[in-house]
Structure formats: C-alpha cells, structure tokens
Design an enzyme around this catalytic site. Structure first.
Site, PDB file in Angstrom:
ATOM      1  N   ASP A 197       1.008  -1.388   0.165  1.00  0.00           N
ATOM      2  CA  ASP A 197       0.027  -0.054   0.138  1.00  0.00           C
ATOM      3  C   ASP A 197       0.937   1.102   0.048  1.00  0.00           C
ATOM      4  O   ASP A 197       0.287   2.159  -0.255  1.00  0.00           O
ATOM      5  CB  ASP A 197      -0.924   0.052   1.147  1.00  0.00           C
ATOM      6  CG  ASP A 197      -1.784  -1.170   1.230  1.00  0.00           C
ATOM      7  OD1 ASP A 197      -2.708  -1.109   0.076  1.00  0.00           O
ATOM      8  OD2 ASP A 197      -1.837  -1.942   2.177  1.00  0.00           O
ATOM      9  N   ASP A 198       2.096   0.950   0.084  1.00  0.00           N
ATOM     10  CA  ASP A 198       3.105   2.120   0.368  1.00  0.00           C
ATOM     11  C   ASP A 198       3.450   2.878  -0.864  1.00  0.00           C
ATOM     12  O   ASP A 198       3.681   2.268  -2.071  1.00  0.00           O
ATOM     13  CB  ASP A 198       4.452   1.907   0.862  1.00  0.00           C
ATOM     14  CG  ASP A 198       5.393   2.925   1.177  1.00  0.00           C
ATOM     15  OD1 ASP A 198       5.197   3.491   2.424  1.00  0.00           O
ATOM     16  OD2 ASP A 198       5.949   3.402   0.343  1.00  0.00           O
TER      17      ASP A 198
END
Length: 210
Positions: free
Chosen positions: A154-155
């Site tokens: 998700d980064d």
C-alpha cells in the site's frame, strides 16, 4: 512455528543476496543504493501511539505534538486513562486522534506476545484498534518486530519504485503488486527496504518511513 527476523545488516545482506537470486533486477538497484538502514525500534505501546499521533501530519508537526505529550506525561496507558479529553486536546491531539488513542488503550494489547505471533495474526491484532490500518501494522512488523517477509504493497514509494524495477506501464495496485511479488518470499522485507531506497535514489530524497 518458524518466525524469520532480520536482526542486523549481515542478515539483511544474506536476504538481499537471496532476493537477487529470485529477482535479478534487484542487482543493479543494490549496486546503486547499497545496504539500507534497518531503522529498528523498540516497539510497544509508545511506538504505536506515536505512529497514530503522526498520521496525516508533517514530520515537524507530529514531533511537536509528541514532545508536548511526553512533557505532559501522557504517553502511557495509565496516564491516558486518567486524562480527560480536554487534557489530551490541550497537547494538540484532535478529536479523531483522541478517539484513536483511547481505542489503543482499550484494546490492551500484549505487545510482548506479538513477538511470537505469525505476521497475519499481528496485523489482525493491531488493525482491530480504531485508527490503525494495514500499512501501520506492516511498519510495526518490519521495524519493531524485525520480520523478514513484509512487503508494504500500500506504500506509495514502494509502488512507484516497483513500477520502475519491473518496467510496468503504470503504477500497480496493491493487489497487482502482491501478485507480482509472491515469488520474492521469504525475502520481501529486504525488497521493501531496497525499494524505499531506490525510490529515494530516483527522486533524490529520503523515502523510507521514520
């Protein structure tokens, strides 16, 4: 149950070498960025609370509020239980952050026990707290528990760096990135660290989470 951790730079080098054997495109990245810093921290209640306090704030603003909480003695479960919302608000916490902090206290997590739990169980335990998402839980796995197989899909920085590494036409979704990197297991923490460094190299700035 065998829980793999990365205790030091020597262990990280071994994981990087194994990762490159699985995904040779990491070889030039490693040559460019070297061995990343591990950025390990002590973890526990204070680490998670500080991460929650800093959400959606600049580094300077988060540091300022945290320092005020420290000086007021409001960084332990017992102190927060005894404090009023007005006490917490006076140190700079928003209504939302007060709710998050109280949820963390109410869940009374046994942080020592997390060291013996599988990664997914740690994530489930932490994300049960209001205000803790999967990304924060993964950062705890990586930097506090030193786990060896965590890829923060998700980064944003990791997605951008992975797009460059894998020569993708567009930034992958978390699901796509997870599928594309399954074969990197059990060395995905090394991949995360290298990708953060690679993003910094590409953008000429520091990208790894603090």
């Amino acid at each position: 149950m065998n829980i793999q951790i990365i205790e030091n730079k020597q262990a990280l080098k071994a994981h990087i070498n194994a990762l490159i054997a699985l995904e040779p495109r990491f070889a030039p990245v490693y040559e460019q960025v070297g061995v990343p810093d591990l950025r390990h921290n002590a973890g526990g209640f204070t680490q998670i609370m500080r991460a929650m306090v800093g959400q959606q704030l600049s580094v300077a603003a988060a540091a300022s509020i945290w320092q005020r909480l420290v000086e007021a003695g409001l960084t332990t479960p017992s102190a927060i239980r005894a404090a009023t919302d007005e006490d917490l608000r006076a140190q700079g916490l928003s209504k939302q952050k007060i709710r998050y902090t109280r949820s963390l206290v109410e869940h009374d997590i046994d942080f020592a026990a997390l060291t013996t739990l599988p990664d997914n169980d740690v994530i489930d335990t932490l994300t049960a707290v209001v205000g803790i998402g999967r990304w924060t839980a993964e950062m705890y796995l990586l930097f506090s528990l030193q786990r060896a197989d965590v890829l923060a899909v998700d980064d944003l920085a990791i997605k951008v760096a992975a797009m460059e590494l894998l020569d993708l036409e567009e930034r992958p979704t978390p699901k796509q990135l997870k599928n594309l990197t399954q074969d990197w297991s059990p060395h995905r923490s090394a991949a995360s660290l290298l990708l953060w460094q690679y993003y910094g190299f590409l953008r000429q700035k520091t990208a790894i989470p603090l």
